[in-house]
Design a protein around this motif. Structure first.
Motif, short mmCIF file in Angstrom:
data_model
loop_
_atom_site.label_atom_id
_atom_site.label_comp_id
_atom_site.label_asym_id
_atom_site.label_seq_id
_atom_site.Cartn_x
_atom_site.Cartn_y
_atom_site.Cartn_z
N UNK A 1 1.09 -12.61 6.56
CA UNK A 1 0.96 -12.60 5.31
C UNK A 1 1.23 -11.12 4.98
N UNK A 2 2.38 -10.98 4.37
CA UNK A 2 2.86 -9.59 3.31
C UNK A 2 2.42 -9.71 2.14
N UNK A 3 1.50 -8.84 1.60
CA UNK A 3 1.15 -8.94 0.33
C UNK A 3 1.54 -7.52 -0.52
N UNK A 4 1.96 -7.61 -1.59
CA UNK A 4 2.81 -6.32 -2.39
C UNK A 4 1.99 -6.61 -4.14
N UNK A 5 1.51 -5.54 -4.12
CA UNK A 5 0.85 -5.64 -5.51
C UNK A 5 1.55 -4.85 -6.65
N UNK A 6 1.09 -4.59 -7.70
CA UNK A 6 1.90 -4.20 -8.95
C UNK A 6 2.41 -2.77 -8.69
N UNK A 7 1.64 -1.98 -8.01
CA UNK A 7 2.03 -0.74 -7.67
C UNK A 7 3.09 -0.40 -6.61
N UNK A 8 3.46 -1.69 -6.12
CA UNK A 8 4.39 -1.52 -4.83
C UNK A 8 3.91 -1.36 -3.40
#
Length: 509
Positions: free
Chosen positions: A338-345
């Motif tokens: 799983x590759x997770x990207x948040x709002x901050x990049x």
């Protein structure tokens, strides 16, 4: 002082945000729809206000308004007209298209204000407007703050995201003409007031609080710089409100901007079982915590199969935003990524290993409808047709269709690929043992071995004769018993003995 009339200030900001972009269309998607002013923002007039410009669309249904915005919370109508004074079409040779030149004048000799002139297009469902800021007369002039015109429109009015310990936001500052004439732009002293409030759901959840900020002003371009750590601003959604004050202590309008502070990487954890059988589905849950309310993230799933080949997941395998379910097709070690990207990049990669164990097939063999057990002896005719069938053998759903069948006679391979063995497949006259082996795609197998006894023709004839003799004997005995019983019944009915009756029992007279 700056906390007064917050509701009215917000209203003014949103109106200004929609209207103060000179010479540009309000929506970038409508690039062909543009209205330009020949006059620049900050024009100073006294008496007659004469405005001209060009348009890429016919101005058949427009309204023009003059609004008084002399106070930060003011938006009062001064003049309006349901049409422009003149609109003249012409051909633009550079673009080989039709343009419209327009002109309109207002008599403002009795007006002193910081005003906003707005042209609204009425023939579209979404109201579009274009405007310019004008200083009219000699009084009630104040600075006007607006988002920087150097930024694209979609960045100006969308939520801005910052992932470092400082952030910068650019604005344009319009100053009254008399102030610009009195001081060079490099010597103008601007006081800034920056306020912030948590706004996880698009509205302030608390009162605004002032924060420290530095700024740089060059040629009416104002850059606000905020140190996140120094101001103890944690990650989250915020509403930022900026206002400036000039040397004469005149306040500008408030400009509000939604921002996201996201400096930290999210905490991510995958939860799933460590081992399953080949027939079971694998469910993987992912927990993501970014540390603040309203945080969103994007998850990209992938699966590394036992042979090392990665594959993307199917839409049907994603149950919701945080759950994945898939059925393994082979035994071995699967890696769920799983590759997770948040709002901050920020990017976080997590993996989980799942061991999938193969289930051996179950061999089922039948002869003439009867189940054949391992190690039994089956009597078959030496001549004639017979069939042993293993097509009821079972395995997991993903292996069932790929089962292979191998037949052995007296320890030697006879044939493969068929789930049944018939008498015509064996050419050897004498044989004793038959074995079937059922194999799945992981080379695991199940065997059934049994002995066969071939029944000779003489034995079969003797057996048939014995059966016929037994049936005949049984029939003869049955007839004899019936005849004997009938004879006994008849002899009892016709006997020659006299039946005596007892006398003297009658009543006497």
């Amino acid at each position: 002082m700056l906390n007064k009339s917050k509701t009215a200030m917000l209203l003014v900001f949103f109106l200004l945000s929609s209207y103060i972009l000179p010479t540009t269309v309000a929506d970038e998607s409508e690039a062909s729809m543009s209205l330009m002013f020949d006059q620049q923002d900050g024009l100073h007039v006294d008496g007659i206000l004469n405005l001209t410009g060009d348009s890429t669309f016919p101005l058949t249904s427009v309204e023009i308004h003059v609004w008084n915005i002399s106070k930060p919370d003011q938006w009062d109508s001064v003049h309006s007209s349901p049409f422009l004074d003149s609109v003249v079409p012409y051909s633009d040779e550079s673009s080989d298209s039709t343009m419209w030149s327009w002109q309109h004048s207002f008599e403002l000799s009795s007006v002193d204000c910081t005003c906003y002139v707005e042209i609204s297009v009425m023939e579209y469902t979404d109201l579009k407007s274009f405007g310019v800021v004008v200083y009219v007369g000699d009084e009630h002039h104040r600075p006007v703050l607006r988002p920087s015109v150097s930024k694209p429109v979609h960045e100006t009015y969308s939520t801005q995201i910052f992932n470092s310990n400082t952030f910068e936001i650019d604005y344009n500052v319009l100053l009254p003409t008399e102030q610009e004439d009195s001081f060079p732009s490099t010597s103008i002293n601007i006081l800034s007031n920056v306020r912030i409030c948590p706004a996880s759901f698009g509205i302030c959840l608390e009162n605004y609080s002032s924060i420290d900020a530095s700024h740089v002003l060059i040629d009416n371009e104002l850059r606000m710089i905020v140190d996140v750590d120094a101001n103890l601003i944690s990650d989250g959604f915020y509403q930022l409100q900026v206002q400036v004050q000039d040397d004469a202590l005149r306040l500008s309008n408030n400009v509000t901007q939604f921002i996201v502070i996201d400096q930290t990487m999210p905490a991510v954890q995958l939860n799933a079982i460590d081992a399953v059988d080949e027939a079971d589905s694998i469910v993987v849950d992912i927990n993501v915590d970014d540390g603040y309310v309203g945080s969103t993230f994007v998850i990209t799933w992938s699966i590394t199969q036992p042979d090392g080949t990665p594959r993307a997941v199917l839409d049907t395998e994603i149950l919701d935003d945080s759950r994945l379910e898939f059925n393994p097709t082979k035994s071995g070690n699967y890696i769920v990524n799983a590759l997770v990207r948040d709002l901050g990049g920020h990017l976080v990669v997590v993996s989980h290993n799942v061991s999938v164990s193969n289930i051996a097939p179950n061999a089922v063999l039948r002869y003439d409808g009867f189940l054949v057990e391992n190690g039994t002896e089956i009597t078959i005719p030496k001549s004639g047709d017979w069939v042993f069938s293993a097509n009821e053998s079972t395995d997991t759903s993903n292996d069932q269709a790929t089962l292979s069948y191998y037949w052995f006679v007296d320890g030697k391979a006879l044939l493969s690929g068929k789930s049944y063995l018939s008498s015509s497949d064996i050419q050897t006259p004498d044989y004793r043992e038959i074995r079937v082996e059922v194999v799945d795609d992981d080379a695991q197998s199940a065997n059934i071995s049994f002995n066969v006894r071939q029944q000779t023709e003489s034995a079969q004839t003797f057996s048939d004769s014995s059966l016929s003799f037994g049936i005949t004997l049984f029939f003869a005995l049955s007839v004899a018993v019936v005849v004997l019983m009938r004879q006994r019944s008849s002899s009892e009915g016709t006997s020659g003995f006299v039946k005596w009756t007892e006398r003297g029992k009658e009543p006497k007279n």
